[in-house]
Write an enzyme that holds these catalytic residues in place. Structure first.
Site, PDB file in Angstrom:
ATOM      1  N   GLU A 120       1.450  -7.924   0.391  1.00  0.00           N
ATOM      2  CA  GLU A 120       1.600  -9.345   0.051  1.00  0.00           C
ATOM      3  C   GLU A 120       2.903  -9.896   0.630  1.00  0.00           C
ATOM      4  O   GLU A 120       2.947 -11.008   1.159  1.00  0.00           O
ATOM      5  CB  GLU A 120       1.613  -9.535  -1.475  1.00  0.00           C
ATOM      6  N   CYS A 167       5.791  -8.725  -6.130  1.00  0.00           N
ATOM      7  CA  CYS A 167       4.886  -9.517  -5.287  1.00  0.00           C
ATOM      8  C   CYS A 167       4.363 -10.719  -6.065  1.00  0.00           C
ATOM      9  O   CYS A 167       4.219 -11.811  -5.512  1.00  0.00           O
ATOM     10  CB  CYS A 167       3.747  -8.666  -4.767  1.00  0.00           C
ATOM     11  N   HIS A 180       5.534  -4.273   0.799  1.00  0.00           N
ATOM     12  CA  HIS A 180       4.171  -4.439   0.290  1.00  0.00           C
ATOM     13  C   HIS A 180       3.363  -5.430   1.134  1.00  0.00           C
ATOM     14  O   HIS A 180       3.915  -6.339   1.763  1.00  0.00           O
ATOM     15  CB  HIS A 180       4.205  -4.897  -1.167  1.00  0.00           C
TER      16      HIS A 180
HETATM   17 ZN   LIG Z   1       3.892  -5.468  -4.472  1.00  0.00          ZN
END
Ligand SMILES: [Zn+2]
Ligand SMILES: [Zn+2]
Length: 153
Positions: free
Chosen positions: A72, A101, A70
């Site tokens: 982040e 996250c 992801h």
């Molecule tokens: Zn995430």
């Protein structure tokens, strides 16, 4: 000409990063900021050197694409890789962070999360952010910024 605010500038940067995403399920961008300086950026993408969802299709398990790291996480890991402290930093993300996250953001010492779009905002993530005193605020790109950058919506 009226110049754009810091909020608009950093969020626009995340939208720009999202355009680099290699998973079409969700194009996400994240920018980590400390003292008004960008210290890292990330987008949804495969592990370095591996195949991309846009080329090979998503690898879906239980309704989630497991191929991508992801945005982040990628931004946080960039800080880890190059030794940039995240304590007290801020993160600008195009979408409300997922639970994993959310936990990584809290654990890294980031104190403020700015997000542009609601995305399955998990009640537990909201609870964890509150518990950790992480400020969460919605920041959408305004018309002025969008006019100045016609390619960013
Ligand atoms: Zn995430
Ligand atoms: Zn994918």
């Amino acid at each position: 000409m009226e110049r754009i605010s810091w909020h608009q500038y950093f969020m626009a940067q995340s939208h720009l990063l999202a355009l680099r995403s290699t998973c079409e399920r969700l194009m996400v961008g994240a920018t980590i900021v400390r003292d008004k300086r960008i210290i890292a950026g990330g987008y949804n993408g495969s592990v370095s050197g591996s195949v991309h969802c846009i080329d090979e299709g998503c690898y879906v398990i239980d309704g989630h694409c497991v191929r991508t790291v992801h945005a982040e996480m990628n931004a946080l890991l960039q800080c880890a890789k190059f030794g940039a402290p995240t304590e007290g930093a801020e993160i600008y993300v195009t979408h409300f962070p997922c639970l994993n996250c959310c936990k990584a953001i809290i654990q890294s010492g980031i104190k403020t999360v700015y997000y542009a779009a609601d995305y399955k905002n998990h009640p537990y993530a909201i609870e964890l952010f509150e518990e950790a005193n992480v400020k969460v605020e919605k920041v959408e790109l305004d018309h002025h910024t969008i006019e100045l950058i016609p390619t960013v919506k």
